[in-house]
Enzyme design. Structure first.
Site, mmCIF file in Angstrom:
data_model
loop_
_atom_site.group_PDB
_atom_site.id
_atom_site.type_symbol
_atom_site.label_atom_id
_atom_site.label_comp_id
_atom_site.label_asym_id
_atom_site.label_seq_id
_atom_site.Cartn_x
_atom_site.Cartn_y
_atom_site.Cartn_z
ATOM 1 N N ASP A 1 -25.099 -50.224 4.977
ATOM 2 C CA ASP A 1 -25.297 -49.570 3.681
ATOM 3 C C ASP A 1 -26.491 -48.609 3.747
ATOM 4 O O ASP A 1 -26.767 -47.889 2.788
ATOM 5 C CB ASP A 1 -25.418 -50.583 2.529
ATOM 6 C CG ASP A 1 -26.563 -51.559 2.699
ATOM 7 O OD1 ASP A 1 -27.287 -51.477 3.707
ATOM 8 O OD2 ASP A 1 -26.741 -52.423 1.799
ATOM 9 N N ASP B 1 -21.143 -53.753 6.218
ATOM 10 C CA ASP B 1 -22.062 -54.306 5.220
ATOM 11 C C ASP B 1 -21.360 -54.526 3.886
ATOM 12 O O ASP B 1 -20.623 -53.639 3.404
ATOM 13 C CB ASP B 1 -23.198 -53.312 4.967
ATOM 14 C CG ASP B 1 -24.510 -53.750 5.577
ATOM 15 O OD1 ASP B 1 -24.682 -54.944 5.887
ATOM 16 O OD2 ASP B 1 -25.387 -52.869 5.735
ATOM 17 N N LYS C 1 -21.477 -58.318 6.885
ATOM 18 C CA LYS C 1 -22.893 -58.695 6.854
ATOM 19 C C LYS C 1 -23.346 -58.725 5.401
ATOM 20 O O LYS C 1 -22.983 -57.848 4.619
ATOM 21 C CB LYS C 1 -23.742 -57.702 7.654
ATOM 22 C CG LYS C 1 -25.255 -58.006 7.602
ATOM 23 C CD LYS C 1 -26.032 -57.238 8.647
ATOM 24 C CE LYS C 1 -26.324 -55.815 8.292
ATOM 25 N NZ LYS C 1 -27.116 -55.624 7.061
ATOM 26 N N GLU D 1 -26.901 -59.863 2.794
ATOM 27 C CA GLU D 1 -28.337 -60.134 2.767
ATOM 28 C C GLU D 1 -28.641 -61.351 1.911
ATOM 29 O O GLU D 1 -28.015 -61.555 0.872
ATOM 30 C CB GLU D 1 -29.090 -58.915 2.199
ATOM 31 C CG GLU D 1 -28.887 -57.649 3.008
ATOM 32 C CD GLU D 1 -29.644 -56.440 2.443
ATOM 33 O OE1 GLU D 1 -30.434 -56.591 1.479
ATOM 34 O OE2 GLU D 1 -29.433 -55.340 2.976
ATOM 35 N N GLU E 1 -35.010 -58.532 9.969
ATOM 36 C CA GLU E 1 -35.625 -57.205 9.818
ATOM 37 C C GLU E 1 -37.096 -57.299 9.412
ATOM 38 O O GLU E 1 -37.445 -57.989 8.444
ATOM 39 C CB GLU E 1 -34.826 -56.410 8.760
ATOM 40 C CG GLU E 1 -35.399 -55.024 8.498
ATOM 41 C CD GLU E 1 -34.453 -54.080 7.768
ATOM 42 O OE1 GLU E 1 -33.275 -54.465 7.523
ATOM 43 O OE2 GLU E 1 -34.888 -52.962 7.440
HETATM 44 O O1 KIV Z 1 -27.681 -50.979 6.608
HETATM 45 C C1 KIV Z 1 -28.138 -51.030 7.747
HETATM 46 O O2 KIV Z 1 -28.109 -50.074 8.514
HETATM 47 C C2 KIV Z 1 -28.742 -52.286 8.188
HETATM 48 C C3 KIV Z 1 -29.551 -52.253 9.436
HETATM 49 C C4 KIV Z 1 -30.888 -51.708 9.115
HETATM 50 C C5 KIV Z 1 -29.644 -53.575 10.091
HETATM 51 O O3 KIV Z 1 -28.612 -53.284 7.536
#
Ligand code: KIV
Length: 264
Positions: free
Chosen positions: A45, A84, A112, A114, A181
């Protein structure tokens, strides 16, 4: 070559081989990264910042990620494709299931998301329904307004302990990969050693099982600035394919990240 799978990444961890990951948003770069042998391509994202010009990832929608996942998946034949789940697209489990289905149908092999404890049940439900999940802890950009900025996380003992217990809980809930991160090197090492699943760092030092960078940062072309934890691999090579090969080589040899890219 068969596509990289989660078991391949687990084997790399057990054999102490470093995993190289990068963001990708389009067919041309996805092809270059795939041909270079990068193991994981993330449709991040971060596209909200590097492609759309926003000052955070919050405006990104599931449709945006879906579109770019389709572009990447059309060309990347070997890398594991991870998409994401954007801000508020997994606020509850039902939403997470529906939006993950959209991204998996677009070509992702993993999603993915968070967060710590609050996403544990959602992760378990996704895995039970056939969706491999990567967790994301430390600096979680979707929470920038709660965190009060893009700051290193886990410098205080209590915060560090909470990140470790969240990581263990996410693993118990079924994650098969973790992105960590912007945390101090010692904490990243502690979490990497505590987890069975591979831990991929960004601003987390060289002791993690692998590294990920936003591609625009790795080429020094992000509008504005290059984060401390990143490196412009184009500077030494002057050529995109050379820069990607150098990034992979320096991750594999633990030359990258060097101490100047780390937080302590
Ligand atoms: O959105 C993204 O690019 C990420 C990376 C920074 C790991 O989550």
């Amino acid at each position: 070559m068969p596509r990289i799978s989660v078991s391949h990444l687990m084997k790399m961890k057990s054999e102490h081989q470093k995993i190289t990951c990068i963001t990708a948003y389009d067919a041309s770069f996805a092809t270059i990264f795939d041909q270079a042998g990068i193991q994981v391509l993330l449709i991040g994202d971060s596209l909200g910042m590097v492609l759309q010009g926003h000052d955070s990832t919050l405006p990104v929608t599931v449709d945006d990620i879906k579109y770019h996942t389709t572009c990447v998946a059309s060309c990347a034949k070997s890398a594991l494709i991870m998409a994401d789940l954007p801000f508020m697209s997994y606020a509850n489990a039902e939403q997470a299931y529906a939006n993950s289905a959209i991204l998996m149908r677009a070509g992702a092999q993993m999603v993915k998301l968070e967060g710590g404890e609050w996403v544990a049940n959602t992760i378990q439900g996704l895995v039970e329904r056939g969706v491999p999940v990567c967790g994301h802890l430390g600096l979680t950009p979707q929470s920038v307004n709660v965190l009060g900025g893009y700051k290193v996380q886990g410098r205080q003992q209590a915060q560090a302990d909470k990140l470790l217990s969240d990581a263990l809980l996410l693993e118990k809930s079924g994650i098969q990969l973790l992105v960590l991160e912007c945390v101090p090197v010692a904490l990243a090492e502690r979490i990497t050693n505590a987890l069975q699943v591979p831990v991929i760092g960004i601003g987390a030092g060289a002791q993690t099982d692998g590294q990920i960078l936003v591609m625009h940062d790795a080429f020094g072309i992000s509008a504005g600035f290059c984060p401390k934890f990143s490196k412009n691999f184009l500077l030494e090579t002057g050529d995109i394919r050379g820069a990607v090969a150098l990034y992979k080589k320096q991750v594999e040899s633990s030359e990258f990240p060097a101490s100047e890219h780390c937080f302590y």
